[in-house]
Design an enzyme around this catalytic site. Structure first.
Site, PDB file in Angstrom:
ATOM      1  N   SER A 175       0.833  -1.183   0.000  1.00  0.00           N
ATOM      2  CA  SER A 175       0.000   0.000   0.000  1.00  0.00           C
ATOM      3  C   SER A 175       0.882   1.253   0.000  1.00  0.00           C
ATOM      4  O   SER A 175       1.745   1.407  -0.862  1.00  0.00           O
ATOM      5  CB  SER A 175      -0.950  -0.039   1.209  1.00  0.00           C
ATOM      6  OG  SER A 175      -1.864   1.023   1.182  1.00  0.00           O
ATOM      7  N   HIS A 200      -1.988  -0.723  -4.683  1.00  0.00           N
ATOM      8  CA  HIS A 200      -3.422  -0.685  -4.958  1.00  0.00           C
ATOM      9  C   HIS A 200      -3.897   0.753  -4.869  1.00  0.00           C
ATOM     10  O   HIS A 200      -3.125   1.665  -4.569  1.00  0.00           O
ATOM     11  CB  HIS A 200      -4.206  -1.584  -3.993  1.00  0.00           C
ATOM     12  CG  HIS A 200      -4.092  -1.191  -2.548  1.00  0.00           C
ATOM     13  ND1 HIS A 200      -4.647  -1.911  -1.513  1.00  0.00           N
ATOM     14  CD2 HIS A 200      -3.484  -0.127  -1.937  1.00  0.00           C
ATOM     15  CE1 HIS A 200      -4.408  -1.339  -0.365  1.00  0.00           C
ATOM     16  NE2 HIS A 200      -3.710  -0.251  -0.592  1.00  0.00           N
TER      17      HIS A 200
END
EC number: 3.4.21.92
Length: 271
Positions: A175, A200
């Site tokens: 992330s 993401h």
């Protein structure tokens, strides 16, 4: 095919396959080559510790203290090994692991990044830059992610200060942790071979009145667009490909992260 060995200032050495090998410096080597692989572990960054008068060895050798400069001593670990917690009281007080890392311009992030973690990291970056704005800083990451705002604050500080900030990932860089890894100085971004990298789109939760929810969704959309543009700049990949990768959780091995352009090389271990 000839092999080229490079010894960078941060204590890394790697090999690259090229038809016309040319010696080059680590800091000026900004072009990525997916074949590059680190062939030696990070060397000890404590080369000047003997001058400070305090030295140690991980094999258990006795520690020597020079009373002339007791407050500025640092640990000298065996090359290739990480800093080891010293069990010693110095005339300047107890010496703890965080002090050893800080004195050797190393920042470690091993937890989700929130406002408190960001404040600590930014304080360390600014302090190290004010002490010496010409020496590089090394940031180790084992980070599952965190707050988008907090991570962007750290990245802004990394980009603003004069010292170059290299990044090394091990364990996981997921992330927003992956964003920090890719946001390090180009040519100075590395990962251990067993590292997992995940990118993401930003995640958020919405609540409140309908108008508040709409504004929060717009903020999340804007954050995603900004982060996708940053990944495109960090990796050299087309924005459309980045958007395809970040549409859902995309897990990458260290080799795949190297191929995608998130890092510039792999640190080699036994397995």
């Amino acid at each position: 095919m000839a092999g080229l060995a490079i010894s960078p200032p941060l204590g890394l050495s790697f090999s690259s396959r090229t038809r016309n090998p040319k010696p080059t410096s680590f800091l000026s080597h900004n072009q990525r080559n997916p074949i590059r692989r680190i062939v030696s572990a990070l060397q000890s960054p404590y080369g000047d510790s003997l001058k400070a008068g305090l030295s140690s060895n991980v094999s258990g050798s006795p520690i020597k203290i020079d009373n002339k400069a007791p407050r500025f001593g640092v640990i000298e670990a065996k090359k290739g090994n990480p800093p080891v917690m010293p069990s010693v009281m110095t005339p300047g007080g107890p010496l703890d692991l965080s002090s050893v890392l800080f004195r050797n311009r190393i920042i470690f992030i091993g937890q989700p990044i929130n406002a408190q973690v960001a404040q600590r990291v930014i304080s360390q970056l600014v302090t190290l830059a004010s002490i010496d704005d010409k020496s590089d800083i090394l940031m180790y990451l084992n980070c599952p992610g965190g707050s988008t705002y907090s991570v962007l604050a750290i990245y802004d500080c990394m980009s603003w200060i004069k010292p170059k900030v290299g990044t090394v990932a091990f364990g996981v860089a997921a992330s927003q942790g992956a964003l920090l890894l890719a946001g390090g100085e180009k040519g100075m971004r590395y990962a251990m071979p067993n590292t997992r990298v995940m990118i993401h789109q930003p995640q958020t939760g919405c609540g409140g009145h309908v108008e508040d929810v709409r504004r929060q969704v717009n903020e999340a959309i804007e954050a995603r667009q900004k982060i996708d543009r940053m990944y495109a700049a960090f990796t050299g990949q087309p924005l459309e490909k980045v958007q395809q990768y970040t549409e859902r959780d995309r897990f990458l091995s260290a080799s795949e992260a190297l191929e995608f352009g998130l890092i510039d090389g792999l640190l080699e271990t036994e397995y």
